[in-house]
Enzyme design. Sequence first.
Site, PDB file in Angstrom:
ATOM      1  N   LYS A  17       0.843  -1.220   0.000  1.00 41.86           N
ATOM      2  CA  LYS A  17       0.000   0.000   0.000  1.00 41.86           C
ATOM      3  C   LYS A  17       0.865   1.253   0.000  1.00 41.86           C
ATOM      4  O   LYS A  17       2.038   1.212   0.388  1.00 41.86           O
ATOM      5  CB  LYS A  17      -0.934   0.040   1.215  1.00 41.86           C
ATOM      6  CG  LYS A  17      -0.247   0.038   2.605  1.00 41.86           C
ATOM      7  CD  LYS A  17       0.241   1.372   3.123  1.00 41.86           C
ATOM      8  CE  LYS A  17       0.908   1.263   4.502  1.00 41.86           C
ATOM      9  NZ  LYS A  17       1.717   2.417   4.887  1.00 41.86           N
ATOM     10  N   ASP A 142      -2.153  -1.570  10.789  1.00 45.54           N
ATOM     11  CA  ASP A 142      -2.304  -1.476   9.326  1.00 45.54           C
ATOM     12  C   ASP A 142      -3.031  -2.667   8.730  1.00 45.54           C
ATOM     13  O   ASP A 142      -3.395  -2.641   7.552  1.00 45.54           O
ATOM     14  CB  ASP A 142      -0.907  -1.469   8.683  1.00 45.54           C
ATOM     15  CG  ASP A 142      -0.390  -0.069   8.442  1.00 45.54           C
ATOM     16  OD1 ASP A 142      -1.098   0.887   8.784  1.00 45.54           O
ATOM     17  OD2 ASP A 142       0.724   0.045   7.899  1.00 45.54           O
TER      18      ASP A 142
HETATM   19  O1  C5P Z   1       0.019  -1.375  15.469  1.00 46.59           O
HETATM   20  P1  C5P Z   1       1.428  -1.605  15.127  1.00 46.59           P
HETATM   21  O2  C5P Z   1       2.051  -2.717  15.925  1.00 46.59           O
HETATM   22  O3  C5P Z   1       1.674  -1.783  13.666  1.00 46.59           O
HETATM   23  O4  C5P Z   1       2.206  -0.268  15.520  1.00 46.59           O
HETATM   24  C1  C5P Z   1       3.604  -0.234  15.644  1.00 46.59           C
HETATM   25  C2  C5P Z   1       4.023   0.995  16.408  1.00 46.59           C
HETATM   26  O5  C5P Z   1       3.834   2.170  15.604  1.00 46.59           O
HETATM   27  C3  C5P Z   1       3.248   1.274  17.681  1.00 46.59           C
HETATM   28  O6  C5P Z   1       3.777   0.577  18.770  1.00 46.59           O
HETATM   29  C4  C5P Z   1       3.445   2.772  17.842  1.00 46.59           C
HETATM   30  O7  C5P Z   1       4.727   3.077  18.353  1.00 46.59           O
HETATM   31  C5  C5P Z   1       3.421   3.263  16.399  1.00 46.59           C
HETATM   32  N1  C5P Z   1       2.077   3.692  15.979  1.00 46.59           N
HETATM   33  C6  C5P Z   1       1.543   4.853  16.503  1.00 46.59           C
HETATM   34  N2  C5P Z   1       0.295   5.236  16.112  1.00 46.59           N
HETATM   35  C7  C5P Z   1      -0.407   4.514  15.232  1.00 46.59           C
HETATM   36  C8  C5P Z   1       0.119   3.329  14.675  1.00 46.59           C
HETATM   37  C9  C5P Z   1       1.374   2.952  15.078  1.00 46.59           C
HETATM   38  O8  C5P Z   1       2.171   5.545  17.310  1.00 46.59           O
HETATM   39  N3  C5P Z   1      -1.617   4.933  14.871  1.00 46.59           N
END
Ligand code: C5P
Length: 302
Positions: A17, A142
Amino acid sequence: MAIIHADGWVFARACAKINLTLDVLGRRADGYHELASVMQTVTLADTLAFRGLEDGRTEFFCDAPVLNGPENLVYRAVQAVRAATGCQRGVRIELQKQTPVQGGLGGGSSDGACVLLALNHLWHLHLEREQLLDLAASLGSDVPFFVVGGTALAEGRGERVGALPDLPGRWVILLKPAVAISTPAAFRALTPAGYSDGQATARLVEALRSGQMLLLDELHNALEERVCQMYPAVAESREALLKAGATLVQMSGSGPTLFGLFTSLEEATPVYQRLLQEGRQVWPARTVTHAEALGIFASKDE
Ligand code: C5P
């Protein structure tokens, strides 16, 4: 996500994406950031192959050694499906990576979503879309986007996803600077000065919904400026993409991959050729519609 049966194997494509817009509205109490983003699947894709196993084992192999372990989202997606449904069927999954790792293109998230959709289909689990979205959200912010695919609005921490009318097709040149950026690091670097009220996303959503002529001249990624400051290679690659002839250039997600958008292949080709000659990591792609992204899974489950 086309799927073909051959010799007991089922093949599926997990599209990458780009974020056409990425507004960060603020930081939340749980440490995540509140987002508004228009996301778009593109043709750059990993290939996954699935085959049933007689016993109840999960076997996984990835051609990228660094990703070849149980912490891979593919493996975790299988576990999530088993936990949610109690299904004990065995499966072998082979993953051929094309999408760069830690590139800001959602490659791992797309693989995870692909497994959810494929197992739902292959194991006849009849999980509803909402259940698939919940499982996807448990795997990462995501991942739910890839259950929807095409052009979609992502909100919350990224996990609240609604389909939008497909973006009129564009050719895409993806350019990956030679740095790896962790998503948490990119978000941590953002200061409140980079927060917005979500205007860029709201304008694009409005344009897509009203079917207006899309100028796409107001892309926005809140993370881009700080990432360019912290990683000169990203700023340099951005300049290179512009110098090669792209006019609409933006970083995808938390980077470092940059994309250029083009209305014709005639415009995109010389840009791609020049960047390739410069020895850069570059991929030609095009945008993928909702129907194309989900392929056979959509016809079964929607
Ligand atoms: O949800 P995911 O594990 O992919 O997110 C990885 C990291 O990216 C989170 O721990 C956070 O530090 C950051 N993040 C964030 N805000 C979001 C998505 C991700 O701060 N909306």
